[in-house]
Design a protein around this motif. Structure first.
Motif, PDB file in Angstrom:
ATOM      1  N   ALA A  38       0.835  -1.197   0.000  1.00  0.00           N
ATOM      2  CA  ALA A  38       0.000   0.000   0.000  1.00  0.00           C
ATOM      3  C   ALA A  38       0.869   1.246   0.000  1.00  0.00           C
ATOM      4  CB  ALA A  38      -0.905  -0.009   1.226  1.00  0.00           C
ATOM      5  N   SER A  39       0.243   2.348  -0.388  1.00  0.00           N
ATOM      6  CA  SER A  39       0.931   3.635  -0.315  1.00  0.00           C
ATOM      7  C   SER A  39       0.032   4.625   0.414  1.00  0.00           C
ATOM      8  CB  SER A  39       1.278   4.142  -1.714  1.00  0.00           C
ATOM      9  OG  SER A  39       0.108   4.337  -2.476  1.00  0.00           O
ATOM     10  N   THR A  40       0.660   5.565   1.105  1.00  0.00           N
ATOM     11  CA  THR A  40      -0.074   6.572   1.857  1.00  0.00           C
ATOM     12  C   THR A  40       0.275   7.947   1.308  1.00  0.00           C
ATOM     13  OG1 THR A  40       0.006   5.183   3.821  1.00  0.00           O
ATOM     14  CG2 THR A  40      -0.512   7.481   4.162  1.00  0.00           C
ATOM     15  N   HIS A  41      -0.743   8.753   1.134  1.00  0.00           N
ATOM     16  CA  HIS A  41      -0.557  10.108   0.614  1.00  0.00           C
ATOM     17  C   HIS A  41      -1.147  11.102   1.623  1.00  0.00           C
ATOM     18  CE1 HIS A  41      -1.131  13.796  -1.419  1.00  0.00           C
ATOM     19  NE2 HIS A  41      -1.190  13.365  -2.644  1.00  0.00           N
ATOM     20  N   ARG A  42      -0.372  12.096   1.976  1.00  0.00           N
ATOM     21  CA  ARG A  42      -0.853  13.137   2.878  1.00  0.00           C
ATOM     22  C   ARG A  42      -0.990  14.431   2.074  1.00  0.00           C
ATOM     23  NH1 ARG A  42      -0.984  13.674   8.354  1.00  0.00           N
ATOM     24  NH2 ARG A  42       0.317  11.825   8.602  1.00  0.00           N
ATOM     25  N   ALA A  43      -2.202  14.934   1.976  1.00  0.00           N
ATOM     26  CA  ALA A  43      -2.469  16.176   1.248  1.00  0.00           C
ATOM     27  C   ALA A  43      -2.023  17.377   2.082  1.00  0.00           C
ATOM     28  CB  ALA A  43      -3.959  16.276   0.930  1.00  0.00           C
ATOM     29  N   LEU A  44      -1.928  18.516   1.434  1.00  0.00           N
ATOM     30  CA  LEU A  44      -1.519  19.745   2.128  1.00  0.00           C
ATOM     31  C   LEU A  44      -2.507  20.131   3.223  1.00  0.00           C
ATOM     32  CD1 LEU A  44      -0.238  21.881  -0.871  1.00  0.00           C
ATOM     33  CD2 LEU A  44       1.113  20.735   0.882  1.00  0.00           C
ATOM     34  N   ASN A  45      -3.784  19.766   3.053  1.00  0.00           N
ATOM     35  CA  ASN A  45      -4.782  20.093   4.073  1.00  0.00           C
ATOM     36  C   ASN A  45      -4.749  19.116   5.254  1.00  0.00           C
ATOM     37  OD1 ASN A  45      -5.989  17.810   3.117  1.00  0.00           O
ATOM     38  ND2 ASN A  45      -7.821  18.812   2.330  1.00  0.00           N
ATOM     39  N   GLY A  46      -3.827  18.133   5.214  1.00  0.00           N
ATOM     40  CA  GLY A  46      -3.682  17.181   6.311  1.00  0.00           C
ATOM     41  C   GLY A  46      -4.439  15.879   6.131  1.00  0.00           C
ATOM     42  N   LYS A  47      -5.285  15.798   5.107  1.00  0.00           N
ATOM     43  CA  LYS A  47      -6.056  14.578   4.871  1.00  0.00           C
ATOM     44  C   LYS A  47      -5.121  13.461   4.395  1.00  0.00           C
ATOM     45  CE  LYS A  47      -9.960  12.734   2.337  1.00  0.00           C
ATOM     46  NZ  LYS A  47     -10.969  12.983   1.304  1.00  0.00           N
ATOM     47  N   VAL A  48      -5.255  12.310   5.009  1.00  0.00           N
ATOM     48  CA  VAL A  48      -4.412  11.161   4.675  1.00  0.00           C
ATOM     49  C   VAL A  48      -5.250  10.137   3.908  1.00  0.00           C
ATOM     50  CG1 VAL A  48      -3.040   9.260   5.599  1.00  0.00           C
ATOM     51  CG2 VAL A  48      -2.973  11.497   6.707  1.00  0.00           C
ATOM     52  N   THR A  49      -4.709   9.692   2.780  1.00  0.00           N
ATOM     53  CA  THR A  49      -5.374   8.680   1.965  1.00  0.00           C
ATOM     54  C   THR A  49      -4.424   7.501   1.804  1.00  0.00           C
ATOM     55  OG1 THR A  49      -6.509  10.416   0.732  1.00  0.00           O
ATOM     56  CG2 THR A  49      -6.502   8.218  -0.233  1.00  0.00           C
ATOM     57  N   THR A  50      -4.932   6.319   2.073  1.00  0.00           N
ATOM     58  CA  THR A  50      -4.132   5.101   1.886  1.00  0.00           C
ATOM     59  C   THR A  50      -4.752   4.279   0.768  1.00  0.00           C
ATOM     60  OG1 THR A  50      -3.518   5.071   4.218  1.00  0.00           O
ATOM     61  CG2 THR A  50      -3.245   3.023   2.990  1.00  0.00           C
ATOM     62  N   ARG A  51      -3.923   3.848  -0.151  1.00  0.00           N
ATOM     63  CA  ARG A  51      -4.399   3.049  -1.284  1.00  0.00           C
ATOM     64  C   ARG A  51      -3.736   1.675  -1.212  1.00  0.00           C
ATOM     65  NH1 ARG A  51      -4.257   5.653  -6.926  1.00  0.00           N
ATOM     66  NH2 ARG A  51      -6.159   6.519  -6.065  1.00  0.00           N
ATOM     67  N   LEU A  52      -4.563   0.646  -1.164  1.00  0.00           N
ATOM     68  CA  LEU A  52      -4.070  -0.732  -1.166  1.00  0.00           C
ATOM     69  C   LEU A  52      -3.912  -1.182  -2.608  1.00  0.00           C
ATOM     70  CD1 LEU A  52      -3.381  -3.347   0.367  1.00  0.00           C
ATOM     71  CD2 LEU A  52      -5.797  -3.937   0.212  1.00  0.00           C
ATOM     72  N   HIS A  53      -2.692  -1.496  -3.000  1.00  0.00           N
ATOM     73  CA  HIS A  53      -2.424  -1.913  -4.380  1.00  0.00           C
ATOM     74  C   HIS A  53      -2.615  -3.412  -4.551  1.00  0.00           C
ATOM     75  CE1 HIS A  53      -0.907   2.090  -5.144  1.00  0.00           C
ATOM     76  NE2 HIS A  53      -0.098   1.968  -4.101  1.00  0.00           N
TER      77      HIS A  53
END
Length: 128
Positions: A38-53
Protein backbone atom coordinates in the motif's frame (compact mmCIF):
# COMPACT_ATOMS: atom_id res chain seq x y z
CA UNK A 1 6.15 -31.56 -1.11
CA UNK A 2 8.58 -31.62 -4.01
CA UNK A 3 11.11 -28.90 -4.89
CA UNK A 4 13.21 -28.92 -8.06
CA UNK A 5 16.17 -26.53 -8.29
CA UNK A 6 19.47 -25.93 -10.08
CA UNK A 7 22.66 -26.06 -8.00
CA UNK A 8 24.32 -22.65 -8.10
CA UNK A 9 26.33 -22.37 -4.87
CA UNK A 10 28.05 -24.74 -2.44
CA UNK A 11 27.50 -28.01 -4.33
CA UNK A 12 27.81 -31.14 -2.24
CA UNK A 13 30.71 -33.53 -2.99
CA UNK A 14 30.23 -35.38 -6.27
CA UNK A 15 27.96 -32.71 -7.74
CA UNK A 16 28.67 -29.69 -9.90
CA UNK A 17 27.22 -26.23 -10.28
CA UNK A 18 24.43 -26.45 -12.85
CA UNK A 19 23.16 -29.88 -11.76
CA UNK A 20 19.38 -30.09 -11.41
CA UNK A 21 18.04 -31.92 -8.38
CA UNK A 22 14.81 -32.64 -6.62
CA UNK A 23 13.92 -32.72 -2.91
CA UNK A 24 10.93 -34.64 -1.61
CA UNK A 25 9.97 -34.05 2.02
CA UNK A 26 7.08 -33.73 4.44
CA UNK A 27 6.04 -30.56 6.23
CA UNK A 28 5.28 -30.10 9.91
CA UNK A 29 4.06 -26.54 9.47
CA UNK A 30 2.91 -24.24 6.67
CA UNK A 31 1.86 -20.66 7.43
CA UNK A 32 0.43 -18.20 4.92
CA UNK A 33 1.54 -14.62 5.54
CA UNK A 34 -0.26 -11.84 3.66
CA UNK A 35 1.57 -8.53 3.46
CA UNK A 36 -0.24 -5.50 2.09
CA UNK A 37 1.43 -3.49 -0.63
CA UNK A 38 0.00 0.00 0.00
CA UNK A 39 0.93 3.64 -0.32
CA UNK A 40 -0.07 6.57 1.86
CA UNK A 41 -0.56 10.11 0.61
CA UNK A 42 -0.85 13.14 2.88
CA UNK A 43 -2.47 16.18 1.25
CA UNK A 44 -1.52 19.74 2.13
CA UNK A 45 -4.78 20.09 4.07
CA UNK A 46 -3.68 17.18 6.31
CA UNK A 47 -6.06 14.58 4.87
CA UNK A 48 -4.41 11.16 4.67
CA UNK A 49 -5.37 8.68 1.97
CA UNK A 50 -4.13 5.10 1.89
CA UNK A 51 -4.40 3.05 -1.28
CA UNK A 52 -4.07 -0.73 -1.17
CA UNK A 53 -2.42 -1.91 -4.38
CA UNK A 54 -2.18 -5.64 -3.72
CA UNK A 55 -1.25 -8.31 -1.24
CA UNK A 56 1.98 -10.27 -1.38
CA UNK A 57 1.41 -13.79 -0.08
CA UNK A 58 4.44 -15.47 1.49
CA UNK A 59 4.42 -19.06 2.71
CA UNK A 60 6.52 -19.98 5.77
CA UNK A 61 7.41 -23.69 5.70
CA UNK A 62 8.92 -25.99 8.31
CA UNK A 63 10.03 -29.42 7.16
CA UNK A 64 9.69 -32.71 8.94
CA UNK A 65 12.90 -34.38 10.08
CA UNK A 66 15.62 -34.37 7.41
CA UNK A 67 18.52 -36.77 7.96
CA UNK A 68 21.50 -38.37 6.25
CA UNK A 69 22.56 -37.18 2.80
CA UNK A 70 19.31 -35.21 2.47
CA UNK A 71 20.67 -32.67 5.00
CA UNK A 72 23.54 -31.79 2.65
CA UNK A 73 21.17 -31.65 -0.31
CA UNK A 74 18.80 -29.38 1.59
CA UNK A 75 21.65 -27.03 2.55
CA UNK A 76 22.72 -26.98 -1.10
CA UNK A 77 19.16 -26.04 -2.13
CA UNK A 78 18.98 -23.17 0.39
CA UNK A 79 22.41 -21.84 -0.65
CA UNK A 80 21.61 -22.19 -4.36
CA UNK A 81 18.38 -20.22 -4.13
CA UNK A 82 19.37 -17.65 -1.48
CA UNK A 83 19.98 -14.92 -4.07
CA UNK A 84 16.42 -14.88 -5.38
CA UNK A 85 16.86 -17.74 -7.86
CA UNK A 86 13.67 -19.40 -9.09
CA UNK A 87 12.74 -23.01 -8.29
CA UNK A 88 9.63 -25.13 -8.79
CA UNK A 89 7.35 -26.36 -6.02
CA UNK A 90 4.73 -29.10 -6.16
CA UNK A 91 2.68 -29.09 -2.95
CA UNK A 92 0.77 -32.30 -3.73
CA UNK A 93 0.15 -34.66 -6.61
CA UNK A 94 -3.10 -32.94 -7.61
CA UNK A 95 -1.55 -29.57 -8.52
CA UNK A 96 0.80 -28.30 -11.18
CA UNK A 97 4.29 -27.22 -10.17
CA UNK A 98 4.60 -23.46 -9.64
CA UNK A 99 7.58 -21.10 -9.59
CA UNK A 100 8.77 -19.66 -6.26
CA UNK A 101 11.72 -17.77 -4.76
CA UNK A 102 13.14 -17.73 -1.23
CA UNK A 103 12.60 -14.61 0.88
CA UNK A 104 13.51 -13.47 4.42
CA UNK A 105 16.25 -16.01 5.11
CA UNK A 106 16.07 -19.50 6.52
CA UNK A 107 17.00 -21.51 9.59
CA UNK A 108 17.91 -25.06 10.52
CA UNK A 109 17.31 -26.70 13.88
CA UNK A 110 18.94 -29.86 15.21
CA UNK A 111 16.48 -32.48 16.46
CA UNK A 112 17.84 -34.44 19.43
CA UNK A 113 21.45 -35.58 19.57
CA UNK A 114 21.41 -37.14 16.12
CA UNK A 115 22.40 -35.59 12.81
CA UNK A 116 18.72 -34.90 12.20
CA UNK A 117 17.45 -31.44 11.30
CA UNK A 118 14.32 -29.44 10.57
CA UNK A 119 14.55 -26.52 8.15
CA UNK A 120 12.39 -23.40 8.13
CA UNK A 121 12.21 -21.01 5.21
CA UNK A 122 9.86 -18.57 3.54
CA UNK A 123 8.88 -18.58 -0.12
CA UNK A 124 6.88 -16.28 -2.36
CA UNK A 125 5.27 -17.18 -5.67
CA UNK A 126 7.20 -15.85 -8.66
CA UNK A 127 4.99 -13.68 -10.84
CA UNK A 128 6.01 -13.10 -14.45
Amino acid sequence: MIIQYTSKREPIPGRQIGDVDQLTFGLTRSDIIRKPNASTHRALNGKVTTRLHSYVTNIRLTTGIIKGDDVLLFREFLASCAGGEIFTVLFDDDNEAELYTLVNGQSESRVGNQEWFKFSFEIVKYEI
